[in-house]
Design a protein around this motif. Sequence first.
Motif, PDB file in Angstrom:
ATOM      1  N   GLY A 235      12.065  -4.128   6.549  1.00  7.89           N
ATOM      2  CA  GLY A 235      12.025  -3.789   7.929  1.00  7.89           C
ATOM      3  C   GLY A 235      11.722  -2.206   8.045  1.00  7.89           C
ATOM      4  O   GLY A 235      11.529  -1.561   7.178  1.00  7.89           O
ATOM      5  N   ASP A 236      12.059  -1.573   9.084  1.00 10.03           N
ATOM      6  CA  ASP A 236      11.851  -0.333   9.499  1.00 10.03           C
ATOM      7  C   ASP A 236      12.918   0.614   8.832  1.00 10.03           C
ATOM      8  O   ASP A 236      13.734   1.098  10.076  1.00 10.03           O
ATOM      9  CB  ASP A 236      11.294  -0.025  10.923  1.00 10.03           C
ATOM     10  CG  ASP A 236      10.898   1.347  11.404  1.00 10.03           C
ATOM     11  OD1 ASP A 236      10.439   2.070  10.417  1.00 10.03           O
ATOM     12  OD2 ASP A 236      10.655   1.503  12.595  1.00 10.03           O
ATOM     13  N   THR A 237      12.887   0.914   7.643  1.00 11.61           N
ATOM     14  CA  THR A 237      14.042   1.655   7.077  1.00 11.61           C
ATOM     15  C   THR A 237      13.354   2.530   6.175  1.00 11.61           C
ATOM     16  O   THR A 237      12.520   2.368   5.468  1.00 11.61           O
ATOM     17  CB  THR A 237      15.078   0.842   6.372  1.00 11.61           C
ATOM     18  OG1 THR A 237      14.566   0.070   5.190  1.00 11.61           O
ATOM     19  CG2 THR A 237      15.785  -0.206   7.498  1.00 11.61           C
TER      20      THR A 237
ATOM     21  N   LYS B 251      -7.850  -2.831   5.850  1.00 12.10           N
ATOM     22  CA  LYS B 251      -6.618  -2.297   6.520  1.00 12.10           C
ATOM     23  C   LYS B 251      -5.896  -1.113   5.824  1.00 12.10           C
ATOM     24  O   LYS B 251      -5.644   0.070   6.653  1.00 12.10           O
ATOM     25  CB  LYS B 251      -5.712  -3.281   6.827  1.00 12.10           C
ATOM     26  CG  LYS B 251      -4.652  -2.663   7.734  1.00 12.10           C
ATOM     27  CD  LYS B 251      -3.275  -3.897   8.215  1.00 12.10           C
ATOM     28  CE  LYS B 251      -2.470  -2.970   9.271  1.00 12.10           C
ATOM     29  NZ  LYS B 251      -1.782  -4.306   9.878  1.00 12.10           N
ATOM     30  N   LEU B 252      -5.720  -1.085   4.538  1.00  9.43           N
ATOM     31  CA  LEU B 252      -5.267  -0.025   3.738  1.00  9.43           C
ATOM     32  C   LEU B 252      -6.228   1.163   3.804  1.00  9.43           C
ATOM     33  O   LEU B 252      -5.809   2.145   3.993  1.00  9.43           O
ATOM     34  CB  LEU B 252      -4.955  -0.666   2.250  1.00  9.43           C
ATOM     35  CG  LEU B 252      -3.575  -1.328   2.463  1.00  9.43           C
ATOM     36  CD1 LEU B 252      -3.614  -2.146   0.675  1.00  9.43           C
ATOM     37  CD2 LEU B 252      -2.512  -0.738   2.379  1.00  9.43           C
ATOM     38  N   VAL B 253      -7.887   0.909   3.678  1.00 13.13           N
ATOM     39  CA  VAL B 253      -8.303   2.234   3.666  1.00 13.13           C
ATOM     40  C   VAL B 253      -8.447   2.448   4.968  1.00 13.13           C
ATOM     41  O   VAL B 253      -8.376   3.947   4.888  1.00 13.13           O
ATOM     42  CB  VAL B 253      -9.695   1.337   3.138  1.00 13.13           C
ATOM     43  CG1 VAL B 253     -10.897   2.507   3.552  1.00 13.13           C
ATOM     44  CG2 VAL B 253      -9.820   1.026   1.692  1.00 13.13           C
ATOM     45  N   LYS B 254      -8.364   2.000   5.838  1.00 13.81           N
ATOM     46  CA  LYS B 254      -8.278   2.463   7.292  1.00 13.81           C
ATOM     47  C   LYS B 254      -6.910   3.369   7.470  1.00 13.81           C
ATOM     48  O   LYS B 254      -7.177   4.379   8.112  1.00 13.81           O
ATOM     49  CB  LYS B 254      -8.587   1.367   8.501  1.00 13.81           C
ATOM     50  CG  LYS B 254      -8.636   1.844   9.788  1.00 13.81           C
ATOM     51  CD  LYS B 254      -8.704   0.842  10.738  1.00 13.81           C
ATOM     52  CE  LYS B 254      -8.843   1.427  12.185  1.00 13.81           C
ATOM     53  NZ  LYS B 254      -9.042   0.459  13.102  1.00 13.81           N
TER      54      LYS B 254
ATOM     55  N   ALA C 187       8.318   0.551  -1.328  1.00  9.90           N
ATOM     56  CA  ALA C 187       7.066   0.634  -1.488  1.00  9.90           C
ATOM     57  C   ALA C 187       6.415   1.678  -2.520  1.00  9.90           C
ATOM     58  O   ALA C 187       5.551   1.282  -3.231  1.00  9.90           O
ATOM     59  CB  ALA C 187       6.228   0.581  -0.130  1.00  9.90           C
ATOM     60  N   HIS C 188       6.771   2.717  -2.174  1.00 10.14           N
ATOM     61  CA  HIS C 188       6.393   3.904  -3.201  1.00 10.14           C
ATOM     62  C   HIS C 188       6.624   3.542  -4.613  1.00 10.14           C
ATOM     63  O   HIS C 188       5.935   3.856  -5.372  1.00 10.14           O
ATOM     64  CB  HIS C 188       6.996   5.113  -2.878  1.00 10.14           C
ATOM     65  CG  HIS C 188       6.603   6.317  -3.557  1.00 10.14           C
ATOM     66  ND1 HIS C 188       7.274   6.698  -4.763  1.00 10.14           N
ATOM     67  CD2 HIS C 188       5.509   7.170  -3.409  1.00 10.14           C
ATOM     68  CE1 HIS C 188       6.648   7.739  -5.214  1.00 10.14           C
ATOM     69  NE2 HIS C 188       5.788   7.933  -4.741  1.00 10.14           N
ATOM     70  N   THR C 189       8.025   3.179  -4.849  1.00 11.94           N
ATOM     71  CA  THR C 189       8.442   2.649  -6.293  1.00 11.94           C
ATOM     72  C   THR C 189       7.724   1.551  -6.667  1.00 11.94           C
ATOM     73  O   THR C 189       7.426   1.614  -7.975  1.00 11.94           O
ATOM     74  CB  THR C 189      10.120   2.498  -6.224  1.00 11.94           C
ATOM     75  OG1 THR C 189      10.750   3.467  -5.665  1.00 11.94           O
ATOM     76  CG2 THR C 189      10.458   2.091  -7.559  1.00 11.94           C
ATOM     77  N   ARG C 190       7.411   0.687  -5.909  1.00 13.37           N
ATOM     78  CA  ARG C 190       6.617  -0.526  -6.566  1.00 13.37           C
ATOM     79  C   ARG C 190       5.241   0.113  -6.760  1.00 13.37           C
ATOM     80  O   ARG C 190       4.540  -0.303  -7.831  1.00 13.37           O
ATOM     81  CB  ARG C 190       6.292  -1.371  -5.247  1.00 13.37           C
ATOM     82  CG  ARG C 190       5.605  -2.660  -5.711  1.00 13.37           C
ATOM     83  CD  ARG C 190       5.321  -3.767  -4.619  1.00 13.37           C
ATOM     84  NE  ARG C 190       6.355  -4.535  -5.077  1.00 13.37           N
ATOM     85  CZ  ARG C 190       6.833  -5.629  -4.231  1.00 13.37           C
ATOM     86  NH1 ARG C 190       6.072  -5.756  -2.933  1.00 13.37           N
ATOM     87  NH2 ARG C 190       7.617  -6.660  -4.459  1.00 13.37           N
TER      88      ARG C 190
ATOM     89  N   LEU D 172       2.115   1.903   6.720  1.00 12.87           N
ATOM     90  CA  LEU D 172       1.290   1.875   5.243  1.00 12.87           C
ATOM     91  C   LEU D 172       2.191   0.956   4.360  1.00 12.87           C
ATOM     92  O   LEU D 172       1.563   0.131   3.643  1.00 12.87           O
ATOM     93  CB  LEU D 172       1.162   3.188   4.956  1.00 12.87           C
ATOM     94  CG  LEU D 172       0.419   3.530   3.511  1.00 12.87           C
ATOM     95  CD1 LEU D 172      -0.810   2.803   3.785  1.00 12.87           C
ATOM     96  CD2 LEU D 172       0.199   4.888   3.198  1.00 12.87           C
ATOM     97  N   SER D 173       3.395   0.920   4.575  1.00 15.64           N
ATOM     98  CA  SER D 173       4.091   0.336   3.463  1.00 15.64           C
ATOM     99  C   SER D 173       4.164  -1.335   3.872  1.00 15.64           C
ATOM    100  O   SER D 173       3.991  -1.986   2.755  1.00 15.64           O
ATOM    101  CB  SER D 173       5.757   0.584   3.619  1.00 15.64           C
ATOM    102  OG  SER D 173       5.976   2.016   3.220  1.00 15.64           O
ATOM    103  N   THR D 174       4.065  -1.601   5.189  1.00 19.77           N
ATOM    104  CA  THR D 174       4.060  -3.113   5.299  1.00 19.77           C
ATOM    105  C   THR D 174       2.662  -3.562   4.926  1.00 19.77           C
ATOM    106  O   THR D 174       2.532  -4.342   4.487  1.00 19.77           O
ATOM    107  CB  THR D 174       4.391  -3.243   6.776  1.00 19.77           C
ATOM    108  OG1 THR D 174       5.531  -2.846   7.137  1.00 19.77           O
ATOM    109  CG2 THR D 174       4.038  -4.513   7.176  1.00 19.77           C
TER     110      THR D 174
END
Length: 171
Positions: free
Chosen positions: A51-53, A89-92, A60-63, A120-122
Amino acid sequence: EIKQRNPKVTKRIVEDLASKIGVSALKYQMLKVSPEKDVVFDWQQSLELQGDTGPYIQYAHTRCSSILKKAKKWKTTFKVESLNDEEKKLVKLLSNFPKVVQQTIKDLRPYYVCNYAYDLSTAFNNFYEKHRVINAESEELKNFRLTLVKAIQAVLGKCLELMGMYTVEKM
């Protein structure tokens, strides 16, 4: 939670990670709200990895970092035969980062960066669930996807920095 995921980690490392994740969770919870709205703080919700935390964005950064570390050697490439929907979607999203930062500064609204980092994380997590990166179908595709992951890692790292949050090696 940290000890459950990493049973061999030392007490000192657990305390350091817990502090970095906790402080970042608090900062994110405060920054993600428009200044016109009231902030309702909930520790349990703010520490969730979904979720939004803040921890969700840190994870996501660690992954991304973990994927890049496992890949070891690869070649940066922006060439690929075609992009799937998740890659598009990611490139955009990545291309919108400078605009988000400029608008954040112009309007003095840090929640723009928070919303962007969450989106971006999602998008990254959706991509990673559906597509192989290190074991992609071809070497060219592997290199492109690792280049994409590296860009996501860099941008998420910059978002965390802009929000005054910490990056962490493990979660």
